[in-house]
Structure formats: structure tokens, C-alpha cells
Design a protein around this motif. Structure first.
Motif, short mmCIF file in Angstrom:
data_model
loop_
_atom_site.label_atom_id
_atom_site.label_comp_id
_atom_site.label_asym_id
_atom_site.label_seq_id
_atom_site.Cartn_x
_atom_site.Cartn_y
_atom_site.Cartn_z
N GLY A 1 0.83 -1.20 0.00
CA GLY A 1 0.00 0.00 0.00
C GLY A 1 0.87 1.26 0.00
O GLY A 1 0.54 2.25 -0.64
N GLN A 2 1.98 1.21 0.73
CA GLN A 2 2.89 2.36 0.76
C GLN A 2 3.38 2.71 -0.64
O GLN A 2 3.47 3.88 -1.01
CB GLN A 2 4.09 2.05 1.66
N TYR B 1 -3.64 7.49 7.27
CA TYR B 1 -2.80 6.43 7.83
C TYR B 1 -1.42 6.98 8.23
O TYR B 1 -0.86 7.79 7.50
CB TYR B 1 -2.68 5.33 6.78
N GLU C 1 -8.37 10.20 2.84
CA GLU C 1 -8.66 8.78 3.08
C GLU C 1 -10.14 8.64 3.44
O GLU C 1 -10.64 9.34 4.33
CB GLU C 1 -7.76 8.32 4.24
N ASN D 1 -7.48 5.47 9.00
CA ASN D 1 -6.89 4.49 9.90
C ASN D 1 -5.81 5.20 10.72
O ASN D 1 -4.86 5.70 10.13
CB ASN D 1 -6.26 3.35 9.07
N ASP E 1 -7.48 7.36 -0.65
CA ASP E 1 -7.11 6.03 -0.16
C ASP E 1 -8.39 5.39 0.40
O ASP E 1 -8.93 5.83 1.40
CB ASP E 1 -6.04 6.19 0.94
N SER F 1 -4.38 -0.11 0.24
CA SER F 1 -3.51 -1.16 0.73
C SER F 1 -4.35 -2.42 0.60
O SER F 1 -5.29 -2.62 1.37
CB SER F 1 -3.13 -0.91 2.19
N THR G 1 -3.44 -5.19 1.31
CA THR G 1 -3.05 -5.99 2.47
C THR G 1 -4.21 -6.16 3.45
O THR G 1 -4.26 -7.13 4.19
CB THR G 1 -1.90 -5.25 3.21
N LYS G 2 -5.11 -5.18 3.46
CA LYS G 2 -6.19 -5.15 4.45
C LYS G 2 -7.39 -5.97 3.94
O LYS G 2 -7.23 -7.12 3.64
CB LYS G 2 -6.52 -3.70 4.79
#
Ligand code: PLP
Length: 424
Positions: free
Chosen positions: A81-82, A106, A150, A154, A179, A201, A203-204
Motif C-alpha cells: 500500500g505504501q 494512515y 482517506e 486508519n 485512499d 492497501s 493488504t487489508k
């Protein structure tokens, strides 16, 4: 196709006799019969694959699915995500440029903009997502290139007024990047509210199983770069590293952003996921619409339960009536937002520690948005270096717990939380 159907089948439609599941093309390179044929790819005269640092067929199928889910025209996967956040901004904002960003983002994005990109000569002005029109207006400069925010921040769980930030960006002739990690396109589609670029991201929730790191950038294909020719020379003037191609001229509004991001930034930075990672991400996407519903149900139930406890000082959850962001959440996310709940325990750091150590189902993790419930006390982990006073000032009191509701049965989850609260 509706969202659920796109989650399951978008991005790939096999022909007669081809694999039903997306193929994992685990190959760094691709074969060509003539040097000339490959040369045409390097000139961006023909489309095709030549090296998996820039593009890979498995990754592209998954990127196409996410682009469809967001209502965009093109997408690109990244290895985290970064990397997606960095590339989405850097693709249009270079040394000497300026960013207007919501301060409720974030922590990794905040650090990237506030520290690392500053070292690259890119300045960021942060504004509260709840700032006045005058404050928002005052944040813009002649060299502003982009606005960043965002959907649900988060860990602050602040909801962005996407329409308002998009309008402010467009009034200044710059695009809005959102985001959308916490809401996912199942619950909010920022492009429909005016966003030009959406990042995640993955990843989430998209992966959703705590298995694979990744990110994605989706372009709405709506921003007219040529109408702001002087502001975006990277897109509107010839790229010497690609034989003088002018991306916005050759690929138009719909192709310019992602083509430049791929051909230039991926080529030079190489933050590319492995094909097998994208395959795993796709497994997560196939059930995203089913899982999000459950994450939201569990989040709502946990937030309501915590709000009724006398050991809890306050609960932040946009779906909770009376939450600061309730009205905005209802506007942008009528079916709910996410499964992450933040709450402050009256007993401060000690109470948070006792509570978390007493949980049996929910684990202590530096993670969110996973099938398994997990929690974190910023004061004793990510923000450990701060004093209680500093934490209070930053809006992260020592007793704050970020609780990510997984997909477990709600009765078990509530019993786990109730049992841990009793120990406090
Ligand atoms: C985790 C996260 C990121 C960073 O993503 P990684 O995959 O960890 O690099 C960016 N934005 C949000 C909202 C996140 O939660």
C-alpha cells in the motif's frame, strides 16, 4: 455487472478450454520471435509483456478487476500500500510540487508525505478533514499538484467529505486521490463522488486473510491533464526516456496516468508484486462483498456493546448514532463502512493492557482488516515513545484500543470482549 459479480468474476473471462481460475504466470520474462517485435513494446507502439518488473499478466487481471470494482478505467498493482500511495502522488507531483492532504490519514502515509517526500522537495500542507472552507482554500498554493485524503482514516476513523474535497481540488485544477482501504469499493466508490485516483492497501480487507502484502492504484480516467498542461509536464510534454512520447496525447485522459506510472515509475522503482501474490489477492477479492457485510455487522455490534459499558470512556465508529462522523458516513456509506472500532478505556494505559491481555479470541497485532479479530493499544506499541500528555494532544489517549472485528460469530466476539472488560 453488480459489485458482487465483479468481485467473483471481474478481470478475467477464460475462453474454451482455458483455466477457470486465473493463471499464475510466474515468469520474469516473455519470448519474442524478432527483436523488432520486442522493440515495438519498448516504444509503447504495441502492448504486450516483456519483463515482470513493469507488467505481468496475472497482476494485470487482478488490477483490471479492482479497476472495475472502483468504477475506474485502468489499474496497477504494487507490492504494498505504501508503494501505491507514493507512486500515485509522485506520478504527478515532483520536486518543487506541493500536496494538500487531510491530516486524518494512515500514519505511514503521513510519514511518507511529511518526512520522506519533503526530502525529495515535495511539500505537503495538512488540513483537518473538518476544516472550514477558508482553511481549505488557504492550503492551496500556485504549485499545488494534488489533494490527498482517506475515505475512513486508519486509525482515527474520521470520514472524508469526498465531494467537498473533490470540488476544492477541481476548483484549483488539480485531481483528488482517495485512499479507500478501509471502506473498500463494496461500501464506497470515491470516483462516484468526484475522486480522480483511488488507492488501496490491498493488504487489508481486499486480501482479508492477513496473508499477502500489496497495493493498487486505480485511475478514473476523468482528469483532463492537457487542460492543465503547464502543471503536469510529466504527462503533457515528451518523455525522453520513452522516445519522446507525450502520455496525455498518445493515451488520452483514460490511459495517460497508469501508462506513465507503469512505463516510468514501475520501470525505475520496481515495486511489483509477484504473480503468486496477486493470485492470492484475487482469492480474497472473490469473497470481498460477502466478507465486508460481516465485518460491518460485527463492527456495529461491537461498537454498540462497548458504548453501553461503564468502563469505556468513548467509542469511535462512524456507524454509531451520535458519532461525529455518523451523518457523513450515512451519505457516503449507506451500507456501513468497515469493521474497525476505536475506544478509550477510562482506566488509561493500564486498563488497555489488562483488557487486551485478557482477550482470548482477539489477538494483539500490528494489523487490521483481517478475518481474525485483532487489536492494538497505540500508547504501548506504535506510539510508545510519547508521554500520556503528548498522546492526549495527538487525539490518541493512553487508554485507546483499536479493535478490528474479524469474521467470527458475534456471540463469541462479544463474550470475549465482555470477559476482558470484567478484568479491567
Ligand atoms: C496499511 C495501510 C496503508 C499501507 O499499506 P501497506 O500495504 O502496509 O504498505 C495505507 N493506507 C491505509 C489506509 C492502510 O491501512
Amino acid at each position: 455487472m453488480k459489485t458482487g459479480t465483479t468481485c467473483v468474476q471481474g478481470g478475467y473471462s477464460p475462453n474454451n478450454g482455458e483455466p477457470r481460475q486465473i493463471p499464475i504466470i510466474q515468469s520474469t520474462t516473455f519470448r519474442y520471435e524478432t527483436g523488432e517485435a520486442m522493440g515495438r513494446l519498448f516504444d509503447l507502439e504495441a502492448s504486450g509483456y516483456f519483463y515482470s518488473r513493469l507488467q505481468n499478466p496475472t497482476n494485470d487481471m487482478v488490477a483490471a478487476k479492482i479497476a472495475k470494482l472502483e468504477g475506474g478505467v485502468a489499474g496497477m498493482l504494487t507490492s504494498s500500500g505504501q508503494a501505491a500511495t507514493f507512486m500515485s502522488v509522485f506520478n504527478i507531483c515532483e520536486n518543487g510540487g506541493h500536496v494538500v492532504a487531510s491530516s486524518a490519514i494512515y500514519g505511514g502515509s503521513f510519514n511518507l508525505l511529511d518526512v520522506t517526500m519533503r526530502k525529495m522537495g515535495i511539500e505537503t500542507t495538512f488540513v483537518s478533514p473538518d476544516c472550514s472552507d477558508e482553511e481549505l482554500e488557504a492550503a492551496f498554493r500556485p504549485n499545488t499538484k494534488v489533494v490527498f485524503g482517506e475515505t475512513i482514516a486508519n486509525p482515527a476513523l474520521a470520514v472524508l467529505d469526498i465531494e467537498r474535497f473533490a470540488k476544492a481540488a477541481h476548483d484549483h485544477g488539480v485531481p483528488l486521490i482517495v485512499d479507500n482501504t478501509f471502506a473498500t469499493p463494496v461500501n464506497c466508490r470515491p470516483i462516484e463522488w468526484g475522486a480522480d485516483i483511488v488507492t488501496h492497501s490491498t493488504t487489508k480487507y481486499m486480501d482479508g486473510h492477513g496473508a499477502t502484502l500489496g497495493g493498487v492504484i486505480v485511475d478514473a480516467g476523468k482528469f483532463d491533464w492537457m487542460a492543465h498542461k503547464d502543471r503536469y509536464p510529466g504527462l503533457t510534454t515528451p518523455d525522453d526516456s520513452y522516445h519522446g512520447i507525450t502520455y496525455a496525447e498518445k493515451f488520452g485522459k483514460e490511459g495517460a496516468f497508469i501508462t506513465k506510472c507503469t512505463a516510468q515509475l514501475m520501470r525505475d522503482f520496481g515495486c511489483m508484486p509477484a504473480a503468486v501474490s496477486s493470485f492470492m489477492l484475487n482469492l480474497g477479492l472473490e469473497s470481498l462483498h460477502v466478507r465486508m457485510k460481516r465485518h460491518v455487522e460485527n463492527g456495529q455490534a461491537v461498537a454498540e456493546f462497548l458504548a453501553g459499558s461503564d468502563k469505556v470512556d468513548y467509542v469511535s465508529y462512524p456507524g454509531l448514532k451520535g458519532d461525529k462522523y455518523y451523518d457523513r458516513a450515512m451519505k457516503y456509506m449507506g451500507n456501513g463502512g468497515c469493521g474497525v472500532v476505536s475506544f478509550n478505556l477510562k482506566g488509561g494505559r493500564k486498563a488497555a493492557e489488562t483488557f487486551m491481555n485478557s482477550l482470548k479470541l482477539a489477538a494483539i497485532e500490528t494489523h487490521v482488516a483481517d478475518a481474525r479479530s485483532c487489536c492494538l493499544n497505540p500508547a504501548s506499541t506504535t506510539h510508545r515513545q510519547m508521554t500520556d500528555e503528548q498522546l492526549e494532544q495527538a487525539g490518541i489517549p493512553a487508554g485507546l484500543v483499536r479493535f478490528s472485528c474479524g469474521l467470527e460469530d458475534i456471540d463469541d466476539l462479544l463474550a470475549d470482549i465482555a470477559g476482558a472488560l470484567e478484568k479491567v
